[in-house]
Scaffold this motif. Structure first.
Motif, PDB file in Angstrom:
ATOM      1  N   LYS A   1      -7.460   7.585  10.007  1.00  0.00           N
ATOM      2  CA  LYS A   1      -8.407   8.073   8.980  1.00  0.00           C
ATOM      3  C   LYS A   1      -7.436   8.961   8.074  1.00  0.00           C
ATOM      4  CE  LYS A   1     -11.726   7.488   6.148  1.00  0.00           C
ATOM      5  NZ  LYS A   1     -10.991   7.958   5.070  1.00  0.00           N
ATOM      6  N   ARG A   2      -7.103   8.466   6.728  1.00  0.00           N
ATOM      7  CA  ARG A   2      -6.690   9.384   5.959  1.00  0.00           C
ATOM      8  C   ARG A   2      -7.300  10.879   5.585  1.00  0.00           C
ATOM      9  NH1 ARG A   2      -6.314   4.579   2.695  1.00  0.00           N
ATOM     10  NH2 ARG A   2      -4.327   3.588   2.875  1.00  0.00           N
TER      11      ARG A   2
ATOM     12  N   TYR B   1      -8.688  14.490   0.393  1.00  0.00           N
ATOM     13  CA  TYR B   1      -8.011  13.692  -0.892  1.00  0.00           C
ATOM     14  C   TYR B   1      -8.239  12.522  -0.958  1.00  0.00           C
ATOM     15  CZ  TYR B   1      -5.462  18.075   0.466  1.00  0.00           C
ATOM     16  OH  TYR B   1      -4.940  19.409   0.858  1.00  0.00           O
ATOM     17  N   GLU B   2      -9.115  11.769  -0.104  1.00  0.00           N
ATOM     18  CA  GLU B   2      -9.598  10.343  -0.425  1.00  0.00           C
ATOM     19  C   GLU B   2      -9.980  10.111  -1.626  1.00  0.00           C
ATOM     20  OE1 GLU B   2     -12.278   7.748   2.818  1.00  0.00           O
ATOM     21  OE2 GLU B   2     -13.398   9.374   1.632  1.00  0.00           O
TER      22      GLU B   2
ATOM     23  N   LEU C   1     -10.464   2.148  21.652  1.00  0.00           N
ATOM     24  CA  LEU C   1     -10.149   2.537  20.319  1.00  0.00           C
ATOM     25  C   LEU C   1      -9.551   3.895  20.426  1.00  0.00           C
ATOM     26  CD1 LEU C   1     -10.288   2.100  17.160  1.00  0.00           C
ATOM     27  CD2 LEU C   1     -12.509   3.500  17.291  1.00  0.00           C
ATOM     28  N   GLU C   2      -8.306   3.815  19.680  1.00  0.00           N
ATOM     29  CA  GLU C   2      -7.499   5.271  19.387  1.00  0.00           C
ATOM     30  C   GLU C   2      -7.555   5.505  18.052  1.00  0.00           C
ATOM     31  OE1 GLU C   2      -3.343   4.938  20.532  1.00  0.00           O
ATOM     32  OE2 GLU C   2      -3.714   3.776  22.599  1.00  0.00           O
ATOM     33  N   LEU C   3      -8.471   6.576  17.765  1.00  0.00           N
ATOM     34  CA  LEU C   3      -8.638   6.947  16.342  1.00  0.00           C
ATOM     35  C   LEU C   3      -8.140   8.341  15.935  1.00  0.00           C
ATOM     36  CD1 LEU C   3     -10.503   6.812  13.718  1.00  0.00           C
ATOM     37  CD2 LEU C   3     -12.247   7.999  15.051  1.00  0.00           C
ATOM     38  N   GLY C   4      -6.843   8.088  14.952  1.00  0.00           N
ATOM     39  CA  GLY C   4      -6.450   9.538  14.301  1.00  0.00           C
ATOM     40  C   GLY C   4      -7.226   9.870  13.122  1.00  0.00           C
ATOM     41  N   ILE C   5      -7.318  11.251  13.016  1.00  0.00           N
ATOM     42  CA  ILE C   5      -8.136  11.708  11.898  1.00  0.00           C
ATOM     43  C   ILE C   5      -6.787  12.791  11.327  1.00  0.00           C
ATOM     44  CG2 ILE C   5      -9.896  13.130  10.983  1.00  0.00           C
ATOM     45  CD1 ILE C   5     -10.830  10.532  12.170  1.00  0.00           C
TER      46      ILE C   5
END
Length: 320
Positions: A189-190, A194-195, A222-226
């Motif tokens: 997730k970006r 700044y989205e 699920l591998e979730l990067g923030i």
């Protein structure tokens, strides 16, 4: 990707089975694995040509083994295929002239410096393990197709990083059986602070597709990067963390900037959830209330936020 498979269930028995099909299933799977899975750690190294498209890629192409100049090798216990959006116009240049261009769905991306123009492009696997010569195996007969395709798609993690606009076209190009065999996906997730509106649209479209019953995904992991902002030299040293209870009580999907949570929380049946902070520098928390809230959230990603998501999304096995 393999050619379209039959929509029927796998054929398990033949009146006159071949000697190969008379082998025990575990031996057949070992043979399939030699053909569709990487044999060496270097088989899954990414290309050194970075992908510059509509989004920043948070994968470290230049990661080295500790204390050496050697590239960081892949983890064969969790092999990963990195699916990325290509620069518009570059796909044809990557295919040798004597080979046909694979048929893939096209989609529009924002591609100039300020992401103000749209162009059509497609996706590409940047760490192709060179399985093309072996995929004829999937066209032998129905039983071999289903057995080998299930092993192929269930064994890899499909990593999209921040290239979430590639999720729908990539998965749509697969057959329903191949799609249902995928067990693990990674996305990033970006940065929330700044989205932009188009970021929200891309994420919402991807997550709606992943959680739709018609997609027939059966994710186990699920591998979730923030993307997490850490300001200055002291980072998060004196930043208070949000607790899991805070996230449970504040209706995260209704918070400004957290609308993307609405679709994430619809994922069901996960057995494993890995939440990681993808750390980058950001302005000091004193710049604004919004930045202060973002920094505090960033400091909580791998603690309170991760525990909150696991409580919501991971199925706890029942002990008999």
């Amino acid at each position: 990707m393999p050619s379209p498979s039959p929509s029927t269930s796998p054929v398990r028995q033949y009146s006159q089975p071949s000697p190969f099909l008379r082998l025990p299933p575990e031996l057949r799977l070992q043979i399939y694995g030699l053909l569709v899975l990487p044999r060496k750690e270097t088989d899954l190294l990414p290309s050194w040509a970075k992908v510059h498209s509509s989004t920043q890629d948070y994968f470290d192409y230049e990661a080295k083994r500790h204390g050496t100049d050697l590239p960081l090798s892949a983890n064969l216990t969790n092999p990963t295929l990195m699916i990325r959006t290509l620069d518009p116009g570059s796909y044809r240049q990557m295919i040798p002239a004597h080979k046909p261009i694979p048929v893939r769905s096209q989609y529009a991306v924002r591609c100039d410096r300020f992401r103000s123009a749209c162009k059509s492009t497609t996706y590409h696997c940047i760490n192709n393990p060179r399985l093309e010569d072996h995929l004829g195996l999937l066209r032998v007969n129905k039983q071999i197709h289903f057995e080998a395709a299930e092993l192929l798609y269930s064994s890899y993690t499909f990593d999209f990083d921040t290239h979430v606009e590639a999720i729908v076209p990539f998965l749509s190009d697969l057959t329903p059986f191949a799609r249902s065999s995928i067990k693990s996906i990674r996305v990033v997730k970006r940065a929330l602070a700044y989205e932009k509106e188009f970021d929200r649209c891309e994420w919402s479209t991807a997550l709606r597709y992943l959680t739709s019953t018609s997609t027939a995904l059966n994710l186990h992991k699920l591998e979730l990067g923030i993307v997490a902002g850490r300001p200055g030299t002291n980072g998060w040293d004196r930043v208070p963390r949000y607790s899991a209870e805070y996230f449970r009580d504040c209706h995260m999907d209704g918070e400004e900037g957290m609308e993307w949570m609405q679709y994430l929380l619809e994922i069901r049946g996960l057995q494993e959830l890995d939440v990681k902070a993808v750390v980058e520098h950001c302005p000091p928390a004193t710049n604004s209330n919004a930045m202060a809230k973002y920094v505090r959230f960033s400091a909580s990603v791998e603690d309170g936020f991760a525990r909150f998501l696991r409580d919501k999304l991971v199925v706890v096995p029942v002990v008999a």
